[in-house]
Design a protein around this motif. Structure first.
Motif, PDB file in Angstrom:
ATOM      1  N   ASP A  11       0.807  -1.229   0.000  1.00 50.99           N
ATOM      2  CA  ASP A  11       0.000   0.000   0.000  1.00 50.99           C
ATOM      3  C   ASP A  11       0.836   1.273   0.000  1.00 50.99           C
ATOM      4  O   ASP A  11       0.299   2.363   0.187  1.00 50.99           O
ATOM      5  N   THR A  12       2.144   1.127  -0.215  1.00 55.19           N
ATOM      6  CA  THR A  12       3.012   2.268  -0.515  1.00 55.19           C
ATOM      7  C   THR A  12       3.539   2.131  -1.940  1.00 55.19           C
ATOM      8  O   THR A  12       3.529   3.088  -2.712  1.00 55.19           O
ATOM      9  N   LEU A  13       3.984   0.916  -2.298  1.00 55.01           N
ATOM     10  CA  LEU A  13       4.460   0.654  -3.653  1.00 55.01           C
ATOM     11  C   LEU A  13       3.398  -0.020  -4.513  1.00 55.01           C
ATOM     12  O   LEU A  13       3.335   0.219  -5.714  1.00 55.01           O
ATOM     13  N   TRP A  14       2.575  -0.863  -3.896  1.00 55.46           N
ATOM     14  CA  TRP A  14       1.536  -1.577  -4.649  1.00 55.46           C
ATOM     15  C   TRP A  14       0.304  -1.782  -3.776  1.00 55.46           C
ATOM     16  O   TRP A  14       0.339  -1.664  -2.559  1.00 55.46           O
ATOM     17  N   HIS A  15      -0.798  -2.105  -4.440  1.00 54.75           N
ATOM     18  CA  HIS A  15      -2.056  -2.358  -3.738  1.00 54.75           C
ATOM     19  C   HIS A  15      -1.943  -3.625  -2.895  1.00 54.75           C
ATOM     20  O   HIS A  15      -1.414  -4.639  -3.341  1.00 54.75           O
ATOM     21  N   PRO A  97      -2.470 -10.777  -8.583  1.00 56.52           N
ATOM     22  CA  PRO A  97      -1.506  -9.959  -9.331  1.00 56.52           C
ATOM     23  C   PRO A  97      -1.036  -8.758  -8.521  1.00 56.52           C
ATOM     24  O   PRO A  97      -1.788  -8.206  -7.719  1.00 56.52           O
ATOM     25  N   VAL A  98       0.216  -8.383  -8.732  1.00 58.43           N
ATOM     26  CA  VAL A  98       0.783  -7.221  -8.048  1.00 58.43           C
ATOM     27  C   VAL A  98       0.469  -5.984  -8.878  1.00 58.43           C
ATOM     28  O   VAL A  98       0.953  -5.848 -10.005  1.00 58.43           O
ATOM     29  N   GLN A  99      -0.330  -5.090  -8.317  1.00 63.67           N
ATOM     30  CA  GLN A  99      -0.720  -3.867  -9.017  1.00 63.67           C
ATOM     31  C   GLN A  99       0.054  -2.682  -8.417  1.00 63.67           C
ATOM     32  O   GLN A  99      -0.264  -2.222  -7.317  1.00 63.67           O
ATOM     33  N   VAL A 100       1.073  -2.247  -9.129  1.00 63.55           N
ATOM     34  CA  VAL A 100       1.883  -1.124  -8.659  1.00 63.55           C
ATOM     35  C   VAL A 100       1.027   0.135  -8.632  1.00 63.55           C
ATOM     36  O   VAL A 100       0.252   0.401  -9.558  1.00 63.55           O
ATOM     37  N   LEU A 101       1.167   0.923  -7.582  1.00 67.26           N
ATOM     38  CA  LEU A 101       0.375   2.136  -7.424  1.00 67.26           C
ATOM     39  C   LEU A 101       0.815   3.206  -8.425  1.00 67.26           C
ATOM     40  O   LEU A 101       1.961   3.206  -8.893  1.00 67.26           O
ATOM     41  N   PRO A 102      -0.079   4.146  -8.752  1.00 68.18           N
ATOM     42  CA  PRO A 102       0.259   5.203  -9.723  1.00 68.18           C
ATOM     43  C   PRO A 102       1.495   5.997  -9.299  1.00 68.18           C
ATOM     44  O   PRO A 102       1.692   6.279  -8.118  1.00 68.18           O
ATOM     45  N   ASP A 103       2.323   6.350 -10.263  1.00 70.47           N
ATOM     46  CA  ASP A 103       3.509   7.203 -10.113  1.00 70.47           C
ATOM     47  C   ASP A 103       4.683   6.514  -9.425  1.00 70.47           C
ATOM     48  O   ASP A 103       5.780   7.082  -9.373  1.00 70.47           O
ATOM     49  N   VAL A 104       4.486   5.313  -8.884  1.00 65.47           N
ATOM     50  CA  VAL A 104       5.552   4.681  -8.106  1.00 65.47           C
ATOM     51  C   VAL A 104       6.799   4.454  -8.945  1.00 65.47           C
ATOM     52  O   VAL A 104       7.910   4.847  -8.557  1.00 65.47           O
ATOM     53  N   GLU A 105       6.664   3.812 -10.101  1.00 63.55           N
ATOM     54  CA  GLU A 105       7.854   3.483 -10.879  1.00 63.55           C
ATOM     55  C   GLU A 105       8.566   4.734 -11.373  1.00 63.55           C
ATOM     56  O   GLU A 105       9.810   4.792 -11.369  1.00 63.55           O
ATOM     57  N   LEU A 111      14.384   8.979  -8.360  1.00 55.48           N
ATOM     58  CA  LEU A 111      15.130   9.101  -7.102  1.00 55.48           C
ATOM     59  C   LEU A 111      16.336   8.172  -7.049  1.00 55.48           C
ATOM     60  O   LEU A 111      17.333   8.484  -6.379  1.00 55.48           O
ATOM     61  N   SER A 112      16.262   7.031  -7.732  1.00 58.98           N
ATOM     62  CA  SER A 112      17.355   6.061  -7.631  1.00 58.98           C
ATOM     63  C   SER A 112      18.659   6.598  -8.216  1.00 58.98           C
ATOM     64  O   SER A 112      19.737   6.075  -7.905  1.00 58.98           O
ATOM     65  N   GLU A 216       3.477  14.959   5.648  1.00 53.62           N
ATOM     66  CA  GLU A 216       2.401  14.200   5.034  1.00 53.62           C
ATOM     67  C   GLU A 216       2.173  14.685   3.606  1.00 53.62           C
ATOM     68  O   GLU A 216       1.983  15.882   3.378  1.00 53.62           O
ATOM     69  N   LEU A 217       2.229  13.768   2.656  1.00 51.59           N
ATOM     70  CA  LEU A 217       1.976  14.074   1.252  1.00 51.59           C
ATOM     71  C   LEU A 217       0.701  13.373   0.809  1.00 51.59           C
ATOM     72  O   LEU A 217       0.339  12.328   1.347  1.00 51.59           O
ATOM     73  N   GLU A 218       0.037  13.935  -0.199  1.00 50.50           N
ATOM     74  CA  GLU A 218      -1.201  13.339  -0.690  1.00 50.50           C
ATOM     75  C   GLU A 218      -0.952  12.061  -1.465  1.00 50.50           C
ATOM     76  O   GLU A 218      -1.748  11.119  -1.398  1.00 50.50           O
ATOM     77  N   HIS A 219       0.140  12.015  -2.231  1.00 53.76           N
ATOM     78  CA  HIS A 219       0.454  10.834  -3.011  1.00 53.76           C
ATOM     79  C   HIS A 219       1.948  10.799  -3.281  1.00 53.76           C
ATOM     80  O   HIS A 219       2.650  11.825  -3.165  1.00 53.76           O
ATOM     81  N   ILE A 220       2.452   9.646  -3.667  1.00 49.39           N
ATOM     82  CA  ILE A 220       3.892   9.454  -3.811  1.00 49.39           C
ATOM     83  C   ILE A 220       4.475  10.286  -4.947  1.00 49.39           C
ATOM     84  O   ILE A 220       5.667  10.617  -4.938  1.00 49.39           O
ATOM     85  N   GLY A 221       3.654  10.663  -5.915  1.00 51.68           N
ATOM     86  CA  GLY A 221       4.139  11.480  -7.014  1.00 51.68           C
ATOM     87  C   GLY A 221       4.660  12.834  -6.581  1.00 51.68           C
ATOM     88  O   GLY A 221       5.439  13.474  -7.307  1.00 51.68           O
ATOM     89  N   GLN A 222       4.275  13.289  -5.375  1.00 49.81           N
ATOM     90  CA  GLN A 222       4.748  14.580  -4.861  1.00 49.81           C
ATOM     91  C   GLN A 222       6.135  14.489  -4.228  1.00 49.81           C
ATOM     92  O   GLN A 222       6.740  15.520  -3.933  1.00 49.81           O
ATOM     93  N   LEU A 223       6.621  13.282  -4.012  1.00 53.12           N
ATOM     94  CA  LEU A 223       7.863  13.126  -3.244  1.00 53.12           C
ATOM     95  C   LEU A 223       9.086  13.758  -3.903  1.00 53.12           C
ATOM     96  O   LEU A 223       9.832  14.492  -3.229  1.00 53.12           O
ATOM     97  N   PRO A 224       9.378  13.542  -5.178  1.00 54.38           N
ATOM     98  CA  PRO A 224      10.584  14.155  -5.754  1.00 54.38           C
ATOM     99  C   PRO A 224      10.576  15.679  -5.685  1.00 54.38           C
ATOM    100  O   PRO A 224      11.601  16.296  -5.347  1.00 54.38           O
ATOM    101  N   GLU A 225       9.448  16.291  -5.994  1.00 52.02           N
ATOM    102  CA  GLU A 225       9.370  17.758  -5.949  1.00 52.02           C
ATOM    103  C   GLU A 225       9.569  18.261  -4.533  1.00 52.02           C
ATOM    104  O   GLU A 225      10.259  19.264  -4.311  1.00 52.02           O
ATOM    105  N   TRP A 226       8.975  17.575  -3.573  1.00 47.20           N
ATOM    106  CA  TRP A 226       9.143  17.988  -2.173  1.00 47.20           C
ATOM    107  C   TRP A 226      10.599  17.862  -1.739  1.00 47.20           C
ATOM    108  O   TRP A 226      11.143  18.757  -1.079  1.00 47.20           O
ATOM    109  N   LEU A 227      11.264  16.760  -2.125  1.00 46.81           N
ATOM    110  CA  LEU A 227      12.674  16.589  -1.779  1.00 46.81           C
ATOM    111  C   LEU A 227      13.543  17.668  -2.415  1.00 46.81           C
ATOM    112  O   LEU A 227      14.468  18.197  -1.782  1.00 46.81           O
ATOM    113  N   GLU A 228      13.258  18.004  -3.660  1.00 45.25           N
ATOM    114  CA  GLU A 228      14.032  19.043  -4.353  1.00 45.25           C
ATOM    115  C   GLU A 228      13.854  20.402  -3.677  1.00 45.25           C
ATOM    116  O   GLU A 228      14.821  21.150  -3.469  1.00 45.25           O
ATOM    117  N   ALA A 229      12.610  20.735  -3.330  1.00 44.28           N
ATOM    118  CA  ALA A 229      12.346  22.000  -2.656  1.00 44.28           C
ATOM    119  C   ALA A 229      13.046  22.052  -1.301  1.00 44.28           C
ATOM    120  O   ALA A 229      13.573  23.091  -0.904  1.00 44.28           O
TER     121      ALA A 229
END
Length: 234
Positions: A11-15, A97-105, A111-112, A216-229
């Protein structure tokens, strides 16, 4: 300054909780056959919490809790066919099936290149290893740690083994109980990304009594921008 970032898996990387919620719904329907429609759902959850100290976390633990709860509520009247149904339901969850959450990959790919990435997740080792293989995400992580309980001691032990200082470490996950509070206790940093079904389940156990020392972020897609800021501000 953050040098290492770790992620929770389920529930962080996949459902994951969606499968658990569906199993809860099927279990509820089954119990209502025996209890004249009076089963309200909380008994299974209470058994899961009670059994976590014996079986740990994961689908197999959940399956055992379903069988135990069914035997208790029906006073042993549940049929062998319905016990078999619960066993098969558990196997279906393991094979889901493993369903990866949106924006995760996209986030992991971005970030990698700048951070060594880790995974620290609770659960059954065989099940979690299988999920990582099927998810296609393993290539982004330097190491994957599957543990029985994420508490301050566990995080401290992992950081010592990898020679990481707490102030250099950040954990990203969807659980206050296991991804945020114990990380703050050892002097590291945490990013909380709520996942609604898990969030609702945690509220049955505890409130949030600690100061908001985490982000607290709304979704994982916000993480790179938040880290950069955050890096630019520093």
């Amino acid at each position: 300054m953050v040098e290492y970032i770790a992620f929770d898996a389920d529930d962080t990387l996949w459902h994951n909780q969606s499968y658990v919620s569906e199993a809860h719904a099927q279990f509820k329907l089954l119990m209502q056959e025996y209890l004249n429609g009076s089963y309200d759902g909380r008994y299974l959850y209470e058994t899961e919490v009670r059994n976590s100290k014996h079986y740990g976390y994961g689908v197999k633990s959940f399956g055992l809790s379903m069988i135990e709860t069914a035997l208790e509520l029906t006073e042993g009247r549940i049929s062998p066919e319905h016990i078999r149904f619960l066993v098969n339901l558990t196997k279906e969850m393991l094979a889901a099936p493993v369903q990866v959450l949106p924006d995760v990959e996209a986030v992991l790919d971005e970030l990698s290149g700048d951070y060594p990435l880790m995974v620290i997740t609770e659960g059954d080792l065989l099940d979690q290893e299988s999920k990582f293989v099927r998810s296609g995400l393993s290539e982004y992580f330097r190491c994957i740690e599957v543990v029985s309980e994420k508490d301050p001691f566990c995080y401290s032990r992992i950081l010592r083994r990898h020679r990481i200082r707490p102030e250099e470490f950040m954990m990203v996950g969807n659980s206050l109980r296991s991804d945020v509070w114990p990380v703050l206790e050892i002097g590291a940093q945490a990013v909380y990304i709520p996942h609604r079904p898990t969030q609702d389940a945690e509220r049955l156990q505890m409130d949030d009594p600690k100061p908001r020392l985490y982000v607290e972020l709304e979704h994982i897609g916000q993480l790179p921008e938040w880290l950069e800021a955050r890096l630019l501000a520093a």
